[in-house]
Design an enzyme around this catalytic site. Structure first.
Site, PDB file in Angstrom:
ATOM      1  N   GLY A   1       0.843  -1.204   0.000  1.00 18.29           N
ATOM      2  CA  GLY A   1       0.000   0.000   0.000  1.00 18.29           C
ATOM      3  C   GLY A   1       0.867   1.239   0.000  1.00 18.29           C
ATOM      4  O   GLY A   1       2.086   1.162   0.159  1.00 18.29           O
TER       5      GLY A   1
ATOM      6  N   LYS B   1       5.073  11.704  -3.061  1.00 18.83           N
ATOM      7  CA  LYS B   1       5.834  10.555  -2.556  1.00 18.83           C
ATOM      8  C   LYS B   1       6.795  11.082  -1.497  1.00 18.83           C
ATOM      9  O   LYS B   1       7.571  11.993  -1.778  1.00 18.83           O
ATOM     10  CB  LYS B   1       6.592   9.914  -3.725  1.00 18.83           C
TER      11      LYS B   1
ATOM     12  N   GLY C   1       7.255   6.921   6.464  1.00 17.86           N
ATOM     13  CA  GLY C   1       6.462   7.592   5.432  1.00 17.86           C
ATOM     14  C   GLY C   1       7.220   8.677   4.690  1.00 17.86           C
ATOM     15  O   GLY C   1       6.654   9.376   3.849  1.00 17.86           O
TER      16      GLY C   1
ATOM     17  N   ARG D   1       4.596  13.111  -8.305  1.00 22.15           N
ATOM     18  CA  ARG D   1       4.607  12.189  -9.444  1.00 22.15           C
ATOM     19  C   ARG D   1       3.302  12.325 -10.227  1.00 22.15           C
ATOM     20  O   ARG D   1       2.237  12.435  -9.630  1.00 22.15           O
ATOM     21  CB  ARG D   1       4.759  10.772  -8.904  1.00 22.15           C
TER      22      ARG D   1
ATOM     23  N   ASP E   1       4.033  -5.037  -7.488  1.00 24.22           N
ATOM     24  CA  ASP E   1       3.462  -3.747  -7.092  1.00 24.22           C
ATOM     25  C   ASP E   1       4.107  -2.605  -7.870  1.00 24.22           C
ATOM     26  O   ASP E   1       3.621  -1.478  -7.826  1.00 24.22           O
ATOM     27  CB  ASP E   1       3.618  -3.515  -5.586  1.00 24.22           C
ATOM     28  N   ASN E   2       5.181  -2.887  -8.576  1.00 26.02           N
ATOM     29  CA  ASN E   2       5.845  -1.847  -9.365  1.00 26.02           C
ATOM     30  C   ASN E   2       5.593  -2.028 -10.858  1.00 26.02           C
ATOM     31  O   ASN E   2       6.352  -1.535 -11.688  1.00 26.02           O
ATOM     32  CB  ASN E   2       7.344  -1.835  -9.084  1.00 26.02           C
TER      33      ASN E   2
END
Ligand code: AMP
Ligand code: MG
Length: 430
Positions: free
Chosen positions: A30, A53, A66, A116, A192-193
């Site tokens: 996530g 990000k 984070g 991004r 996930d990428n």
């Protein structure tokens, strides 16, 4: 706004859940350090995600803080913009903002937030999440949304989910072929990428290959397994797509066996599709305008010589483009001289004049790529000395193929933060 301190009116920022196979192991992930600010319709009518990000903890941060360090965010900025200039589908970087806070890694590092811009952040891992923890209705809703967002033209057809699978496979075949042709190594091709839009996403320890060697890896975490080595990327793409296909099984057919058969057929097409894209691209890199059956072995002969003589990938094709011999072991060898003669004969067997081949090669072979040592140099100056001039010089290099292109990004420094001037996007930001 781009530092995450203010939210645009009407925006409903969110952190997305996803799962993924990381180096082959399935896990819940996530947006642990990312926040989707919202979507934006560009003046051309395209819908894009605007995401921060490194903006702080979210429900998916697990043990992490984070945050992101300035170096890796500048790295994503440089490489993604270079990829775009090279004509490779990719998420873009709108800005890197220094936060003024430090983040703790092995040492204390300056923190930053990257903005991004992506066609979307739907990944193979998004489907893995829905398939594992959602209901079939959730999965269907996600598949419908993905179709609607990325493949609106196939909205109405029968077995639309099979078409979705096939279209995603097609886009990945195009993308991975482009990576291989330019010598790009993603470094962390976890599921996930892998974006369903067909864009390159999530720039970590990625790099452009110098010496041609299929075993090349840049990620220190991958040195042992070489799972994501240059030469392995097409195989990993197929593996990831098989994980995607698995998630779609309940939507493909009511009968499980039939569903598996449909998925397997679609996946097995990837290799052929990839290969066709790659071969077409290689012909272009060598100025070949028609097809002959022996082209492939002819190309393989060049590549194996490049590997044997440790030739630089980009420079070799550049030297061929201008037919300018280089002072290298490759150019000094008799076998290369023989290959070169075969190449000239091959070019002679097409109708088109030499000038057409030359132009094709100029359009297909970049003169400059962001070399890893150059990128590192730029990051070191920026992070350690606050000197962004090296990076600016790097960003002003034209990474695109040899033909002329409009310049895409320019940096503007504003009190510690770096904001590129993208008048169009900024004006329409949320
Ligand atoms: P990546 O390697 O960037 O693809 O990230 C893999 C996963 O780790 C994603 O779920 C990220 O959100 C998460 N992650 C990476 N760095 C951090 C961090 N500093 N804090 C929280 N989560 C992180
Ligand atoms: Mg990721």
């Amino acid at each position: 706004m781009l530092a995450g301190n203010r939210i645009a009116e009407g925006a409903l920022p969110l952190a997305q859940a996803y799962a993924g196979h990381q180096f082959g192991h399935f896990t819940m992930l996530g947006d642990g350090r990312a926040l989707l600010l919202g979507e934006q319709i560009t003046p051309q009518g395209e819908r894009v995600d605007i995401q921060l990000k490194g903006s702080g903890r979210t429900p998916y941060s697990r043990g992490g803080d984070g945050r992101a360090a300035l170096g890796p965010m500048l790295r994503e900025y440089i490489i993604s913009e270079a990829m775009h200039a090279l004509g490779i589908p990719t998420t873009r970087s709108l800005a890197v903002v220094a936060t003024g806070q430090s983040v703790m890694r092995e040492t204390e590092l300056p923190g930053a937030v990257l903005t991004r811009v992506a066609a979307s952040h739907l990944r193979v891992g998004t489907f893995q999440y829905a398939a594992n923890w959602g209901t079939i209705e959730d999965l269907r809703a996600l598949a419908d949304y993905t179709l609607h967002r990325h493949f609106p033209e196939i909205d109405a057809v029968e077995n639309r989910y099979l078409v979705l699978l096939r279209e995603v496979i097609k886009r990945q075949a195009v993308l991975i072929a482009k990576w291989q042709l330019v010598g790009f190594i993603h470094g962390v091709m976890n599921t996930d990428n892998m974006a369903l839009s067909g864009e390159t996403i999530d720039y970590g320890p990625c790099a452009f290959m110098d010496v041609y060697d299929p075993a090349t890896v840049f990620s220190s975490i991958d040195i042992q397994s070489r799972r994501y080595a240059y030469g392995n990327q097409p195989h990993i793409a197929a593996w990831n797509l098989a994980r995607f296909a698995e998630t779609l099984l309940p939507l493909l057919h009511d009968n499980e066996e039939q569903a598996v058969k449909l998925a397997e057929d679609a996946i097995s097409d990837f290799t052929e599709l990839y290969h066709r894209n790659w071969l077409a691209g290689m012909r272009e890199k060598l100025g070949i305008l028609n097809e002959e059956p022996q082209d492939e072995s002819f190309i393989e002969d060049l590549l194996s010589m490049m590997q044997k003589y440790r030739a630089d990938y980009t420079n070799t094709f550049r030297a061929l483009t201008f037919d300018k011999p280089e002072d290298t072991d490759l150019y000094g060898s008799t076998e290369f001289a023989q290959w070169h003669e075969r190449w000239q004969e091959r070019l002679g067997r097409q109708q088109e004049p030499k000038a057409s081949s030359h132009e094709l090669m100029r359009n297909s072979n970049p003169a400059v790529i962001p070399r890893n040592h150059r990128v590192e140099e730029a990051l070191e100056a920026a992070v350690k000395e606050g000197d962004y001039s090296v990076m600016e010089r790097l960003l002003h290099v034209r990474f695109e193929p040899l033909r002329a292109f409009p310049r895409t990004s320019r940096l503007r420094r504003t009190s510690g933060a770096i904001v590129p001037s993208f008048p169009n996007l900024l004006r329409y930001l949320i």
